[in-house]
Design a protein around this motif. Sequence first.
Motif: not given
Length: 368
Positions: A314-341
């Motif tokens: 359970g702890r590993r699944v939680f850590m996996g989902m947390l990392l996936a969410l951090i990666w997903h939103f972090g990637q979207q932020v960087i890509v969107n900033f790149g498009v804007v600028y």
Amino acid sequence: MNPTTRLWIKRVDLLVGLTVLGWVLIAWFILVGLDSVLQFLRQLRFVGQNGFTVSNAAYYVSVTIPRRMYEMYGSAALIGSLLGLGGLASTGELTALRAAGLSPLRIAISATWVVTVLMVGVVIIGETIGPWGDQQDRAMQLRLRTGAIGLGQSGLWARDGDRIINAARTVLRGIDGHARVQLLDVKVFTMTTDGELSRFDHADTAEHVGNLWILGQVRSSFIDKDGVHSTLRANDRWQSQLDPNVLEKSMIQPQYLSTRDQLRNIRYLERNHENPVAYTTPFWGRILYPLNTLVLMLSAIPFAFGALRSGGAGRRVFMGMLLALIWHFGQQVIVNFGVVYGAPPLLANLLPAILTILLALLYFRQLT
């Protein structure tokens, strides 16, 4: 390297690889299954509307499963790696491998080969069955929403009074920050009350402006008792009840198109000196999808050697989902900033992977 060492390394690759493979497949099946069930339950809310039935809901889910498999594979690879390597760590097998002289990076490479092999099939699904399933879904949605519009192998078909319209392709154009639908290779057949063809118009483009459609590069042919008469105009106004909002909903979203179709639309917009950003960003996202999946997996593997060694599944699944969410939103932020600028789309999509690789290598270095 002596034969005994070579045999040991092969056994290590099989042990780690097959363990990770089993957990990746389990995680992949569960994620796709849960998402499909949730989508099916959402579709049940529309049963009874415009002839929508339970079988239509099941059809919608079934044809979009390939696309969901493509989308979910990155998260499944991450969670499956954490579960597989975490299990080996909790039983002391990773400790034994390290005591035998294998570095964490070497063990990580043993885990990534199965993910890489599966990735080949996933990419094929994302380029073939996935876009086809989304096209079937859009065609069904249009058929149920309106009987006057449909999608087929030859493009979009619509009926507007005594006219039948066919557009070979549709493309999104970015105008003043808004996406606008443009029809390409448009044919308009005007019929008489007796069902005979009285006029045929062929236009390179059709675009909705204000309350009118504007046809570009139009060749019109009129049929009467004296024969066929043709005219050629740079543009022409076209009075039609064809709703551009409905057409926009009929389009497959750019991120769901195959790379071939994305590239075709990019080249078309560039030839017309228009901004293709609506397609370039998802295009590079697809090109870099295999790299991003492997990077995401490698960035999570160090946790199996440390924080998750004594934790449960359970702890590993939680850590996996947390990392996936951090990666997903972090990637979207960087890509969107790149498009804007105005950053190059390739650089904007590649930067998250580069940063993650640097952090992962630094973590592996600390473990050695």
